[in-house]
Motif scaffolding. Structure first.
Motif, PDB file in Angstrom:
ATOM      1  N   TYR A 118     -18.798  39.739  25.110  1.00 14.42           N
ATOM      2  CA  TYR A 118     -18.294  40.054  23.877  1.00 14.42           C
ATOM      3  C   TYR A 118     -18.721  39.034  22.744  1.00 14.42           C
ATOM      4  CZ  TYR A 118     -15.075  43.144  26.330  1.00 14.42           C
ATOM      5  OH  TYR A 118     -14.732  44.278  27.096  1.00 14.42           O
ATOM      6  N   GLY A 119     -19.493  37.982  23.103  1.00 14.64           N
ATOM      7  CA  GLY A 119     -19.990  36.981  22.136  1.00 14.64           C
ATOM      8  C   GLY A 119     -18.985  36.290  21.799  1.00 14.64           C
ATOM      9  N   VAL A 120     -18.920  35.729  20.700  1.00 14.90           N
ATOM     10  CA  VAL A 120     -17.765  34.703  20.049  1.00 14.90           C
ATOM     11  C   VAL A 120     -17.782  35.203  18.512  1.00 14.90           C
ATOM     12  CG1 VAL A 120     -17.079  32.489  19.526  1.00 14.90           C
ATOM     13  CG2 VAL A 120     -18.167  33.016  21.795  1.00 14.90           C
ATOM     14  N   LYS A 121     -16.871  35.448  18.024  1.00 16.12           N
ATOM     15  CA  LYS A 121     -16.491  35.727  16.516  1.00 16.12           C
ATOM     16  C   LYS A 121     -16.212  34.463  15.887  1.00 16.12           C
ATOM     17  CE  LYS A 121     -15.316  40.527  17.033  1.00 16.12           C
ATOM     18  NZ  LYS A 121     -14.389  41.505  16.791  1.00 16.12           N
ATOM     19  N   THR A 122     -16.754  34.195  14.535  1.00 15.42           N
ATOM     20  CA  THR A 122     -16.111  32.889  13.855  1.00 15.42           C
ATOM     21  C   THR A 122     -15.305  33.512  12.866  1.00 15.42           C
ATOM     22  OG1 THR A 122     -17.967  32.980  12.475  1.00 15.42           O
ATOM     23  CG2 THR A 122     -18.325  31.660  14.524  1.00 15.42           C
ATOM     24  N   HIS A 123     -14.459  32.584  12.302  1.00 14.56           N
ATOM     25  CA  HIS A 123     -13.324  32.903  11.505  1.00 14.56           C
ATOM     26  C   HIS A 123     -13.053  31.628  10.562  1.00 14.56           C
ATOM     27  CE1 HIS A 123     -12.271  36.763  13.714  1.00 14.56           C
ATOM     28  NE2 HIS A 123     -12.385  35.834  14.625  1.00 14.56           N
ATOM     29  N   VAL A 124     -13.262  31.743   9.272  1.00 17.81           N
ATOM     30  CA  VAL A 124     -12.750  30.544   8.429  1.00 17.81           C
ATOM     31  C   VAL A 124     -11.510  31.049   7.622  1.00 17.81           C
ATOM     32  CG1 VAL A 124     -13.360  29.255   6.418  1.00 17.81           C
ATOM     33  CG2 VAL A 124     -14.977  29.945   7.859  1.00 17.81           C
ATOM     34  N   LEU A 125     -10.333  30.531   8.032  1.00 11.82           N
ATOM     35  CA  LEU A 125      -8.976  30.871   7.537  1.00 11.82           C
ATOM     36  C   LEU A 125      -8.591  30.310   6.221  1.00 11.82           C
ATOM     37  CD1 LEU A 125      -7.208  31.030  10.955  1.00 11.82           C
ATOM     38  CD2 LEU A 125      -8.476  32.801   9.784  1.00 11.82           C
ATOM     39  N   GLU A 126      -7.975  30.651   5.394  1.00  7.56           N
ATOM     40  CA  GLU A 126      -7.604  29.921   4.311  1.00  7.56           C
ATOM     41  C   GLU A 126      -6.152  29.462   4.498  1.00  7.56           C
ATOM     42  OE1 GLU A 126      -8.222  32.000   0.622  1.00  7.56           O
ATOM     43  OE2 GLU A 126     -10.289  32.298   0.911  1.00  7.56           O
ATOM     44  N   GLY A 127      -5.785  28.256   4.243  1.00 11.66           N
ATOM     45  CA  GLY A 127      -4.479  27.815   4.625  1.00 11.66           C
ATOM     46  C   GLY A 127      -4.611  26.366   5.297  1.00 11.66           C
ATOM     47  N   SER A 128      -3.293  25.581   5.551  1.00 12.21           N
ATOM     48  CA  SER A 128      -3.322  24.528   6.120  1.00 12.21           C
ATOM     49  C   SER A 128      -3.370  24.996   7.810  1.00 12.21           C
ATOM     50  CB  SER A 128      -2.042  23.787   6.185  1.00 12.21           C
ATOM     51  OG  SER A 128      -0.836  24.547   6.449  1.00 12.21           O
ATOM     52  N   PRO A 129      -4.052  24.427   8.546  1.00 12.28           N
ATOM     53  CA  PRO A 129      -4.197  24.764  10.098  1.00 12.28           C
ATOM     54  C   PRO A 129      -2.817  25.034  10.726  1.00 12.28           C
ATOM     55  CG  PRO A 129      -5.698  22.731   9.548  1.00 12.28           C
ATOM     56  CD  PRO A 129      -4.773  23.098   8.405  1.00 12.28           C
ATOM     57  N   GLU A 130      -1.835  24.249  10.377  1.00 14.16           N
ATOM     58  CA  GLU A 130      -0.412  24.506  11.072  1.00 14.16           C
ATOM     59  C   GLU A 130       0.136  25.951  10.631  1.00 14.16           C
ATOM     60  OE1 GLU A 130       0.405  21.071   8.190  1.00 14.16           O
ATOM     61  OE2 GLU A 130      -1.201  21.781   9.309  1.00 14.16           O
ATOM     62  N   GLU A 131      -0.203  26.303   9.459  1.00 11.23           N
ATOM     63  CA  GLU A 131       0.321  27.559   9.081  1.00 11.23           C
ATOM     64  C   GLU A 131      -0.881  28.866   9.272  1.00 11.23           C
ATOM     65  OE1 GLU A 131       2.999  28.201   8.155  1.00 11.23           O
ATOM     66  OE2 GLU A 131       3.899  26.077   7.354  1.00 11.23           O
ATOM     67  N   ALA A 132      -2.087  28.603   9.097  1.00 12.10           N
ATOM     68  CA  ALA A 132      -2.818  29.587   9.153  1.00 12.10           C
ATOM     69  C   ALA A 132      -3.216  30.128  10.510  1.00 12.10           C
ATOM     70  CB  ALA A 132      -4.403  29.495   8.513  1.00 12.10           C
ATOM     71  N   ILE A 133      -3.430  29.162  11.570  1.00 13.43           N
ATOM     72  CA  ILE A 133      -3.880  29.427  12.904  1.00 13.43           C
ATOM     73  C   ILE A 133      -2.472  30.167  13.720  1.00 13.43           C
ATOM     74  CG2 ILE A 133      -4.539  28.447  15.094  1.00 13.43           C
ATOM     75  CD1 ILE A 133      -6.476  26.297  13.402  1.00 13.43           C
ATOM     76  N   PRO A 134      -1.562  29.715  13.531  1.00 11.08           N
ATOM     77  CA  PRO A 134      -0.355  30.549  14.245  1.00 11.08           C
ATOM     78  C   PRO A 134      -0.205  31.717  13.663  1.00 11.08           C
ATOM     79  CG  PRO A 134       0.315  28.348  13.766  1.00 11.08           C
ATOM     80  CD  PRO A 134      -1.045  28.528  13.085  1.00 11.08           C
ATOM     81  N   ALA A 135      -0.494  32.146  12.425  1.00 10.98           N
ATOM     82  CA  ALA A 135      -0.445  33.338  11.850  1.00 10.98           C
ATOM     83  C   ALA A 135      -1.341  34.296  12.330  1.00 10.98           C
ATOM     84  CB  ALA A 135      -0.649  33.276  10.169  1.00 10.98           C
ATOM     85  N   PHE A 136      -2.749  33.873  12.331  1.00 10.57           N
ATOM     86  CA  PHE A 136      -3.879  34.561  13.118  1.00 10.57           C
ATOM     87  C   PHE A 136      -3.567  34.911  14.502  1.00 10.57           C
ATOM     88  CE2 PHE A 136      -7.871  34.657  15.276  1.00 10.57           C
ATOM     89  CZ  PHE A 136      -8.700  35.579  14.764  1.00 10.57           C
ATOM     90  N   ILE A 137      -3.039  33.887  15.191  1.00 12.64           N
ATOM     91  CA  ILE A 137      -2.694  34.242  16.711  1.00 12.64           C
ATOM     92  C   ILE A 137      -1.748  35.284  16.580  1.00 12.64           C
ATOM     93  CG2 ILE A 137      -1.348  33.331  18.365  1.00 12.64           C
ATOM     94  CD1 ILE A 137      -2.713  30.537  17.693  1.00 12.64           C
TER      95      ILE A 137
END
Length: 316
Positions: free
Chosen positions: A244-263
């Motif tokens: 499946y390869g690897v997908k890259t994502h640049v999220l907008e927002g602080s890591p502690e907010e943006a990454i849990p939301a993406f998850i």
């Protein structure tokens, strides 16, 4: 790349009101299953490790009748651990077991230091517990354990698990990415390489009366630069060999907010991330950003320490 040859599995023997229960709670049972699967996948040895943290009252009873009560507690614990060894053996995995008395997180760390384990695998909090998914034992391991810690959340395992690697472009995040890619070469997984941009910069620039067009161009330039760095980090791996390869994502927002939301939005099964130690302070357990992020994620977590981290836990 981090090699996994020896895995310590934290076994919680408490269940309901029993000090040592023959039937494992579901969180520990899940951790045991995952540990056996992973050990078989990477050809590692397991150590099932149970630490029994006794109350002051129980310790007093043991002192009063050391031969009878102490032997009963430890005998029951070893009996349960024997069943786990047989379970691992049936799956073709070599394992041993050990029982200790004391706080789980501390005894696990001491055992890791003593026997140079490469990974600790433990269960998370019970379902329905209000608040954070990771309790005191797991958080102390995240903060102070010198080797990577894999905290397993109960949940239906999908046919193809999805993994987020949180990158801050550091050496440790590159090591994590390489490790996850190596896992992807042995088992089908979908990998997302993620970085979050702190959008507070926009607000600060607006406060300086910087024009909207300039702010947008600045944001676009930063995003392009981050995407380039992620791709460069990815190019140092064998990701092209993955199904499946690897997908890259640049999220907008602080890591502690943006990454849990993406998850949450993408139903991610595992977050692989680094925990940051302050330069010059041996054993400064975990960075503030990582700590705040862990308060909000609702999936399994694999946490790595940076190179040179020294645990503050030492034998008494």
């Amino acid at each position: 790349m981090h090699q996994i040859n020896s895995i310590l599995v934290g076994v919680d023997l408490t269940h309901a009101d029993r000090l040592v229960a023959a039937d494992l709670n579901e969180q520990t049972a899940e951790a045991v299953e995952r540990a056996i699967w992973l050990a078989d996948l990477v050809n590692a040895k397991l150590e099932f490790f149970a630490a029994i943290d006794l109350s002051a009252h129980t310790k007093h009873l043991l002192e009063e009748d050391r031969n009878h009560l102490s032997n009963n507690v430890e005998d029951e614990a070893h009996k349960v651990m024997g069943h786990l060894i047989e379970k691992a053996k049936a799956a073709g995995v070599e394992s041993t077991s050990k029982v200790a008395l004391g706080p789980s997180w501390r005894e696990i760390i001491l055992e890791v230091i003593k026997n140079n384990h490469d990974l600790v695998l433990v269960g998370t909090r019970p379902h329905g517990f209000k608040g954070r998914l990771f309790g005191g034992t797991v958080m102390n391991l995240f903060r102070q354990c010198p080797c990577p810690v894999y905290a397993v959340k109960i949940g239906e395992e999908p046919e193809v698990p999805e993994i987020v690697v949180a990158s801050d472009m550091s050496e440790v995040s590159s090591d994590i990415l390489n490790f996850i890619v190596s896992i992807g070469q042995m088992a089908d997984v979908k990998i997302h390489l993620v970085h979050a941009i702190d959008t507070q910069l926009d607000q600060r620039l607006k406060g300086l009366d910087v024009g909207e067009e300039t702010i947008e161009k600045c944001a676009a330039d930063i995003k392009e630069e981050i995407e380039s760095e992620l791709n460069e980090q990815l190019a140092q791996t064998d990701y092209r060999t993955l199904s499946y390869g690897v997908k890259t994502h640049v999220l907008e927002g602080s890591p502690e907010e943006a990454i849990p939301a993406f998850i949450a939005e993408n139903k991610i099964n595992l977050l692989a991330m680094g925990t940051l130690a302050r330069t010059g302070i041996s054993g400064f357990f975990i960075g503030n950003t990582a700590e705040r992020m862990l308060e909000k994620v609702d999936c399994s977590v694999l946490a790595f320490k940076p190179a040179g981290f020294v645990s503050p836990v030492v034998p008494e």
